[in-house]
Design a protein around this motif. Structure first.
Motif, PDB file in Angstrom:
ATOM      1  N   GLU A  35      33.168 -19.228 -18.696  1.00  0.00           N
ATOM      2  CA  GLU A  35      32.834 -20.546 -19.241  1.00  0.00           C
ATOM      3  C   GLU A  35      31.340 -20.672 -19.537  1.00  0.00           C
ATOM      4  O   GLU A  35      30.929 -21.566 -20.266  1.00  0.00           O
ATOM      5  N   HIS A  36      30.534 -19.776 -18.979  1.00  0.00           N
ATOM      6  CA  HIS A  36      29.078 -19.891 -19.097  1.00  0.00           C
ATOM      7  C   HIS A  36      28.400 -18.669 -19.695  1.00  0.00           C
ATOM      8  O   HIS A  36      27.249 -18.754 -20.128  1.00  0.00           O
ATOM      9  N   ILE A  37      29.087 -17.539 -19.704  1.00  0.00           N
ATOM     10  CA  ILE A  37      28.476 -16.277 -20.134  1.00  0.00           C
ATOM     11  C   ILE A  37      29.277 -15.695 -21.292  1.00  0.00           C
ATOM     12  O   ILE A  37      30.501 -15.743 -21.292  1.00  0.00           O
ATOM     13  N   THR A  38      28.546 -15.141 -22.250  1.00  0.00           N
ATOM     14  CA  THR A  38      29.199 -14.529 -23.391  1.00  0.00           C
ATOM     15  C   THR A  38      28.593 -13.159 -23.669  1.00  0.00           C
ATOM     16  O   THR A  38      27.456 -12.889 -23.294  1.00  0.00           O
ATOM     17  N   LEU A  39      29.370 -12.314 -24.305  1.00  0.00           N
ATOM     18  CA  LEU A  39      28.895 -11.023 -24.778  1.00  0.00           C
ATOM     19  C   LEU A  39      29.167 -10.984 -26.275  1.00  0.00           C
ATOM     20  O   LEU A  39      30.319 -11.071 -26.702  1.00  0.00           O
ATOM     21  N   ASP A  40      28.108 -10.909 -27.064  1.00  0.00           N
ATOM     22  CA  ASP A  40      28.222 -10.951 -28.518  1.00  0.00           C
ATOM     23  C   ASP A  40      27.299  -9.881 -29.086  1.00  0.00           C
ATOM     24  O   ASP A  40      26.082  -9.934 -28.866  1.00  0.00           O
ATOM     25  N   ASN A  41      27.859  -8.924 -29.798  1.00  0.00           N
ATOM     26  CA  ASN A  41      27.061  -7.829 -30.348  1.00  0.00           C
ATOM     27  C   ASN A  41      25.960  -8.308 -31.281  1.00  0.00           C
ATOM     28  O   ASN A  41      25.009  -7.583 -31.541  1.00  0.00           O
ATOM     29  N   ARG A  42      26.067  -9.529 -31.784  1.00  0.00           N
ATOM     30  CA  ARG A  42      25.048 -10.066 -32.691  1.00  0.00           C
ATOM     31  C   ARG A  42      23.888 -10.724 -31.938  1.00  0.00           C
ATOM     32  O   ARG A  42      22.902 -11.115 -32.555  1.00  0.00           O
ATOM     33  N   VAL A  43      24.016 -10.864 -30.628  1.00  0.00           N
ATOM     34  CA  VAL A  43      22.979 -11.504 -29.813  1.00  0.00           C
ATOM     35  C   VAL A  43      22.483 -10.503 -28.768  1.00  0.00           C
ATOM     36  O   VAL A  43      23.264 -10.041 -27.934  1.00  0.00           O
ATOM     37  N   LEU A  44      21.200 -10.170 -28.837  1.00  0.00           N
ATOM     38  CA  LEU A  44      20.570  -9.245 -27.876  1.00  0.00           C
ATOM     39  C   LEU A  44      21.354  -7.955 -27.701  1.00  0.00           C
ATOM     40  O   LEU A  44      21.532  -7.454 -26.587  1.00  0.00           O
ATOM     41  N   LEU A  45      21.849  -7.434 -28.817  1.00  0.00           N
ATOM     42  CA  LEU A  45      22.575  -6.156 -28.826  1.00  0.00           C
ATOM     43  C   LEU A  45      23.795  -6.144 -27.910  1.00  0.00           C
ATOM     44  O   LEU A  45      24.176  -5.124 -27.359  1.00  0.00           O
ATOM     45  N   GLY A  46      24.391  -7.314 -27.706  1.00  0.00           N
ATOM     46  CA  GLY A  46      25.611  -7.400 -26.912  1.00  0.00           C
ATOM     47  C   GLY A  46      25.406  -7.571 -25.421  1.00  0.00           C
ATOM     48  O   GLY A  46      26.372  -7.554 -24.657  1.00  0.00           O
ATOM     49  N   LYS A  47      24.147  -7.735 -24.996  1.00  0.00           N
ATOM     50  CA  LYS A  47      23.916  -7.979 -23.572  1.00  0.00           C
ATOM     51  C   LYS A  47      24.573  -9.302 -23.191  1.00  0.00           C
ATOM     52  O   LYS A  47      24.615 -10.237 -23.987  1.00  0.00           O
ATOM     53  N   PRO A  48      25.060  -9.408 -21.964  1.00  0.00           N
ATOM     54  CA  PRO A  48      25.617 -10.695 -21.531  1.00  0.00           C
ATOM     55  C   PRO A  48      24.517 -11.752 -21.489  1.00  0.00           C
ATOM     56  O   PRO A  48      23.428 -11.504 -20.964  1.00  0.00           O
ATOM     57  N   THR A  49      24.806 -12.908 -22.071  1.00  0.00           N
ATOM     58  CA  THR A  49      23.852 -14.012 -22.140  1.00  0.00           C
ATOM     59  C   THR A  49      24.534 -15.311 -21.734  1.00  0.00           C
ATOM     60  O   THR A  49      25.760 -15.412 -21.738  1.00  0.00           O
ATOM     61  N   ILE A  50      23.708 -16.299 -21.417  1.00  0.00           N
ATOM     62  CA  ILE A  50      24.231 -17.632 -21.162  1.00  0.00           C
ATOM     63  C   ILE A  50      24.671 -18.210 -22.498  1.00  0.00           C
ATOM     64  O   ILE A  50      23.928 -18.139 -23.484  1.00  0.00           O
ATOM     65  N   LYS A  51      25.869 -18.736 -22.568  1.00  0.00           N
ATOM     66  CA  LYS A  51      26.414 -19.274 -23.821  1.00  0.00           C
ATOM     67  C   LYS A  51      25.447 -20.264 -24.456  1.00  0.00           C
ATOM     68  O   LYS A  51      24.861 -21.102 -23.767  1.00  0.00           O
ATOM     69  N   GLY A  52      25.308 -20.141 -25.766  1.00  0.00           N
ATOM     70  CA  GLY A  52      24.467 -21.057 -26.519  1.00  0.00           C
ATOM     71  C   GLY A  52      22.981 -20.776 -26.403  1.00  0.00           C
ATOM     72  O   GLY A  52      22.172 -21.564 -26.879  1.00  0.00           O
ATOM     73  N   THR A  53      22.626 -19.647 -25.765  1.00  0.00           N
ATOM     74  CA  THR A  53      21.219 -19.288 -25.608  1.00  0.00           C
ATOM     75  C   THR A  53      21.035 -17.812 -25.927  1.00  0.00           C
ATOM     76  O   THR A  53      21.994 -17.087 -26.155  1.00  0.00           O
ATOM     77  N   ARG A  54      19.793 -17.405 -25.892  1.00  0.00           N
ATOM     78  CA  ARG A  54      19.459 -15.980 -25.965  1.00  0.00           C
ATOM     79  C   ARG A  54      18.878 -15.540 -24.614  1.00  0.00           C
ATOM     80  O   ARG A  54      18.092 -14.605 -24.543  1.00  0.00           O
ATOM     81  N   ILE A  55      19.285 -16.217 -23.555  1.00  0.00           N
ATOM     82  CA  ILE A  55      18.813 -15.890 -22.209  1.00  0.00           C
ATOM     83  C   ILE A  55      19.806 -14.908 -21.595  1.00  0.00           C
ATOM     84  O   ILE A  55      20.957 -15.253 -21.329  1.00  0.00           O
ATOM     85  N   SER A  56      19.345 -13.679 -21.379  1.00  0.00           N
ATOM     86  CA  SER A  56      20.252 -12.656 -20.862  1.00  0.00           C
ATOM     87  C   SER A  56      20.395 -12.753 -19.347  1.00  0.00           C
ATOM     88  O   SER A  56      19.505 -13.243 -18.642  1.00  0.00           O
ATOM     89  N   ILE A  57      21.520 -12.252 -18.874  1.00  0.00           N
ATOM     90  CA  ILE A  57      21.776 -12.163 -17.441  1.00  0.00           C
ATOM     91  C   ILE A  57      20.703 -11.274 -16.809  1.00  0.00           C
ATOM     92  O   ILE A  57      20.178 -11.571 -15.738  1.00  0.00           O
ATOM     93  N   GLU A  58      20.368 -10.211 -17.497  1.00  0.00           N
ATOM     94  CA  GLU A  58      19.339  -9.294 -17.015  1.00  0.00           C
ATOM     95  C   GLU A  58      18.010 -10.028 -16.802  1.00  0.00           C
ATOM     96  O   GLU A  58      17.342  -9.830 -15.782  1.00  0.00           O
ATOM     97  N   HIS A  59      17.619 -10.879 -17.736  1.00  0.00           N
ATOM     98  CA  HIS A  59      16.367 -11.618 -17.625  1.00  0.00           C
ATOM     99  C   HIS A  59      16.394 -12.570 -16.428  1.00  0.00           C
ATOM    100  O   HIS A  59      15.420 -12.644 -15.657  1.00  0.00           O
ATOM    101  N   ILE A  60      17.503 -13.260 -16.252  1.00  0.00           N
ATOM    102  CA  ILE A  60      17.627 -14.163 -15.106  1.00  0.00           C
ATOM    103  C   ILE A  60      17.512 -13.393 -13.800  1.00  0.00           C
ATOM    104  O   ILE A  60      16.790 -13.795 -12.882  1.00  0.00           O
ATOM    105  N   LEU A  61      18.188 -12.259 -13.708  1.00  0.00           N
ATOM    106  CA  LEU A  61      18.113 -11.449 -12.489  1.00  0.00           C
ATOM    107  C   LEU A  61      16.704 -10.910 -12.262  1.00  0.00           C
ATOM    108  O   LEU A  61      16.224 -10.869 -11.121  1.00  0.00           O
ATOM    109  N   ASP A  62      16.018 -10.515 -13.337  1.00  0.00           N
ATOM    110  CA  ASP A  62      14.631 -10.053 -13.206  1.00  0.00           C
ATOM    111  C   ASP A  62      13.746 -11.154 -12.637  1.00  0.00           C
ATOM    112  O   ASP A  62      12.910 -10.906 -11.759  1.00  0.00           O
ATOM    113  N   LEU A  63      13.919 -12.368 -13.145  1.00  0.00           N
ATOM    114  CA  LEU A  63      13.110 -13.484 -12.661  1.00  0.00           C
ATOM    115  C   LEU A  63      13.407 -13.787 -11.194  1.00  0.00           C
ATOM    116  O   LEU A  63      12.485 -13.985 -10.392  1.00  0.00           O
ATOM    117  N   LEU A  64      14.679 -13.799 -10.837  1.00  0.00           N
ATOM    118  CA  LEU A  64      15.050 -14.048  -9.443  1.00  0.00           C
ATOM    119  C   LEU A  64      14.502 -12.951  -8.531  1.00  0.00           C
ATOM    120  O   LEU A  64      13.992 -13.229  -7.443  1.00  0.00           O
TER     121      LEU A  64
END
Length: 80
Positions: A5-34
């Motif tokens: 419901e919150h995460i999407t994988l789209d090859n057109r956004v950040l080369l398919g990295k998992p991101t928060i829906k409706g953003t270009r914020i990757s899961i990887e970036h969030i984990l790096d910040l944490l």
């Protein structure tokens, strides 16, 4: 928590990295910040499109990937 419901994988956004829906914020970036010491409050203040549920979805996503072995398959194949 259904992370889909919150995460999407789209090859057109950040080369398919998992991101928060409706953003270009990757899961990887969030984990790096944490991992760098950011708190949930820091994330929410600096990224207003994030919600507490979207942050929890990151952990649900990672938990499912670990359970399914997706995070370990490359290391196992290389003998690490």
């Amino acid at each position: 928590m259904n992370w889909r419901e919150h995460i999407t994988l789209d090859n057109r956004v950040l080369l398919g990295k998992p991101t928060i829906k409706g953003t270009r914020i990757s899961i990887e970036h969030i984990l790096d910040l944490l991992a760098s010491g950011w708190s949930e409050k820091d994330l929410l203040e600096n990224y207003p499109r994030l919600t507490p549920n979207s942050i929890r979805a990151v952990f649900a996503y990672i938990q499912e990937m670990m359970k399914d072995g997706f995070l370990f398959s490359e290391a196992a194949e290389s003998g690490k």
